[in-house]
Design a protein around this motif. Structure first.
Motif, PDB file in Angstrom:
ATOM      1  N   GLY A  96      -2.360  -1.454  19.782  1.00  0.00           N
ATOM      2  CA  GLY A  96      -3.233  -2.510  19.279  1.00  0.00           C
ATOM      3  C   GLY A  96      -3.397  -2.540  17.768  1.00  0.00           C
ATOM      4  O   GLY A  96      -2.991  -1.629  17.057  1.00  0.00           O
ATOM      5  N   ASP A  97      -4.013  -3.626  17.326  1.00  0.00           N
ATOM      6  CA  ASP A  97      -4.201  -3.822  15.888  1.00  0.00           C
ATOM      7  C   ASP A  97      -5.208  -2.852  15.281  1.00  0.00           C
ATOM      8  O   ASP A  97      -5.243  -2.691  14.061  1.00  0.00           O
ATOM      9  N   ALA A  98      -6.000  -2.182  16.111  1.00  0.00           N
ATOM     10  CA  ALA A  98      -6.897  -1.150  15.581  1.00  0.00           C
ATOM     11  C   ALA A  98      -6.076  -0.040  14.930  1.00  0.00           C
ATOM     12  O   ALA A  98      -6.491   0.532  13.912  1.00  0.00           O
ATOM     13  N   LEU A  99      -4.906   0.264  15.487  1.00  0.00           N
ATOM     14  CA  LEU A  99      -4.020   1.260  14.866  1.00  0.00           C
ATOM     15  C   LEU A  99      -3.560   0.769  13.498  1.00  0.00           C
ATOM     16  O   LEU A  99      -3.532   1.537  12.541  1.00  0.00           O
ATOM     17  N   LEU A 100      -3.232  -0.511  13.392  1.00  0.00           N
ATOM     18  CA  LEU A 100      -2.801  -1.064  12.103  1.00  0.00           C
ATOM     19  C   LEU A 100      -3.907  -0.935  11.062  1.00  0.00           C
ATOM     20  O   LEU A 100      -3.642  -0.570   9.918  1.00  0.00           O
ATOM     21  N   ALA A 101      -5.130  -1.218  11.461  1.00  0.00           N
ATOM     22  CA  ALA A 101      -6.260  -1.093  10.536  1.00  0.00           C
ATOM     23  C   ALA A 101      -6.442   0.360  10.098  1.00  0.00           C
ATOM     24  O   ALA A 101      -6.729   0.635   8.925  1.00  0.00           O
ATOM     25  N   GLU A 102      -6.252   1.272  11.019  1.00  0.00           N
ATOM     26  CA  GLU A 102      -6.393   2.702  10.717  1.00  0.00           C
ATOM     27  C   GLU A 102      -5.314   3.174   9.731  1.00  0.00           C
ATOM     28  O   GLU A 102      -5.594   3.946   8.814  1.00  0.00           O
ATOM     29  N   LEU A 103      -4.083   2.708   9.918  1.00  0.00           N
ATOM     30  CA  LEU A 103      -2.960   3.183   9.114  1.00  0.00           C
ATOM     31  C   LEU A 103      -2.754   2.396   7.822  1.00  0.00           C
ATOM     32  O   LEU A 103      -2.049   2.861   6.918  1.00  0.00           O
ATOM     33  N   TYR A 104      -3.357   1.222   7.714  1.00  0.00           N
ATOM     34  CA  TYR A 104      -3.117   0.336   6.577  1.00  0.00           C
ATOM     35  C   TYR A 104      -3.331   0.998   5.217  1.00  0.00           C
ATOM     36  O   TYR A 104      -2.459   0.882   4.337  1.00  0.00           O
ATOM     37  N   PRO A 105      -4.425   1.718   4.980  1.00  0.00           N
ATOM     38  CA  PRO A 105      -4.586   2.339   3.653  1.00  0.00           C
ATOM     39  C   PRO A 105      -3.461   3.323   3.309  1.00  0.00           C
ATOM     40  O   PRO A 105      -2.990   3.362   2.164  1.00  0.00           O
ATOM     41  N   ALA A 106      -3.014   4.111   4.265  1.00  0.00           N
ATOM     42  CA  ALA A 106      -1.932   5.064   4.003  1.00  0.00           C
ATOM     43  C   ALA A 106      -0.616   4.331   3.754  1.00  0.00           C
ATOM     44  O   ALA A 106       0.189   4.744   2.906  1.00  0.00           O
ATOM     45  N   LEU A 107      -0.383   3.251   4.479  1.00  0.00           N
ATOM     46  CA  LEU A 107       0.823   2.450   4.252  1.00  0.00           C
ATOM     47  C   LEU A 107       0.788   1.811   2.867  1.00  0.00           C
ATOM     48  O   LEU A 107       1.805   1.777   2.163  1.00  0.00           O
ATOM     49  N   GLN A 108      -0.373   1.318   2.470  1.00  0.00           N
ATOM     50  CA  GLN A 108      -0.514   0.760   1.122  1.00  0.00           C
ATOM     51  C   GLN A 108      -0.224   1.820   0.064  1.00  0.00           C
ATOM     52  O   GLN A 108       0.412   1.538  -0.951  1.00  0.00           O
ATOM     53  N   ALA A 109      -0.691   3.041   0.302  1.00  0.00           N
ATOM     54  CA  ALA A 109      -0.453   4.130  -0.650  1.00  0.00           C
ATOM     55  C   ALA A 109       1.034   4.441  -0.754  1.00  0.00           C
ATOM     56  O   ALA A 109       1.560   4.657  -1.855  1.00  0.00           O
ATOM     57  N   GLN A 110       1.734   4.472   0.383  1.00  0.00           N
ATOM     58  CA  GLN A 110       3.174   4.728   0.329  1.00  0.00           C
ATOM     59  C   GLN A 110       3.893   3.590  -0.394  1.00  0.00           C
ATOM     60  O   GLN A 110       4.781   3.831  -1.210  1.00  0.00           O
ATOM     61  N   TYR A 111       3.508   2.372  -0.123  1.00  0.00           N
ATOM     62  CA  TYR A 111       4.127   1.222  -0.782  1.00  0.00           C
ATOM     63  C   TYR A 111       3.913   1.300  -2.297  1.00  0.00           C
ATOM     64  O   TYR A 111       4.859   1.100  -3.076  1.00  0.00           O
ATOM     65  N   ALA A 112       2.693   1.605  -2.705  1.00  0.00           N
ATOM     66  CA  ALA A 112       2.396   1.721  -4.138  1.00  0.00           C
ATOM     67  C   ALA A 112       3.205   2.845  -4.782  1.00  0.00           C
ATOM     68  O   ALA A 112       3.679   2.708  -5.925  1.00  0.00           O
ATOM     69  N   PHE A 113       3.385   3.947  -4.052  1.00  0.00           N
ATOM     70  CA  PHE A 113       4.198   5.048  -4.567  1.00  0.00           C
ATOM     71  C   PHE A 113       5.614   4.559  -4.833  1.00  0.00           C
ATOM     72  O   PHE A 113       6.176   4.803  -5.893  1.00  0.00           O
ATOM     73  N   TRP A 114       6.209   3.871  -3.869  1.00  0.00           N
ATOM     74  CA  TRP A 114       7.556   3.349  -4.060  1.00  0.00           C
ATOM     75  C   TRP A 114       7.595   2.355  -5.212  1.00  0.00           C
ATOM     76  O   TRP A 114       8.484   2.408  -6.057  1.00  0.00           O
TER      77      TRP A 114
END
Length: 191
Positions: A96-114
């Motif tokens: 579910g999308d609750a997982l996306l909400a949970e992981l979104y900040p970490a994904l944003q951090a990885q994207y910003a790192f790249w």
């Protein structure tokens, strides 16, 4: 350490157990492989797939700067950034999308790192480590078509996650960056 704690010293916590392909031919951990394992596991057990991604995108594996180590023997190298793709697949398999909400900040951090550290001189082209083409040098300083393609995919998938979470400005920003990457790839890396 005394008592019960002494008996547990040196053991692995159950939440640190990860899916491995097999114990003979392929018994080592690589982050991007683990993302594929999460997607496959989610077909049978969405929570198992979600747990794999939660580990990869947790402070136990992801650095504070957003870097996700490629593997246990190449901690400073990058692997393809396909964790947003994997999160979408696991969410759609039942987490579910609750997982996306949970992981979104970490994904944003990885994207910003790249975006900040692996972009080659603000060209919208990227370099990386083991991008699935093991015959290439892992520490290239030059723009790589595969790294740039993976980053375009990351931007596309992060935009979809942002859209699902109602973060329309974020989604538009990621889609805009995806177009910038595609334009740069076509201009500089395609003949």
């Amino acid at each position: 350490v005394t008592g019960m704690d002494a008996r547990l010293a040196g053991t692995v916590a159950a939440d640190d157990i990860l899916i491995m392909p097999d114990k003979w031919e392929y018994p080592w951990f690589a982050s991007w492989d683990a993302a594929f394992h999460a997607v496959t596991a989610a077909i049978v057990d969405p929570e198992l797939g979600a747990a794999e991604l939660r580990f990869l995108l947790s402070p136990r594996w992801q650095t504070p700067e957003g870097h996700i180590p490629c593997g246990e023997w190449v901690m400073t190298n990058e692997c393809p950034p396909l964790f947003a793709w994997a999160a979408l697949k696991v969410a759609d398999a039942g987490a579910g999308d609750a997982l996306l909400a949970e992981l979104y900040p970490a994904l944003q951090a990885q994207y910003a790192f790249w975006w900040d550290r692996l972009q080659v001189k603000e060209t919208r082209l990227f370099r990386g480590g083991f991008m699935g083409m093991d015959n290439l040098p892992g520490r290239s300083i030059h723009a790589q078509a595969d790294s740039s393609g993976w980053m375009a995919m990351f931007a596309r998938d992060l935009a979809e996650i942002a859209r699902r979470l109602g973060k329309d400005a974020d989604a538009a920003g990621y889609l805009g960056q995806r177009e910038e990457i595609a334009t740069a790839v076509n201009a500089a890396l395609w003949d």
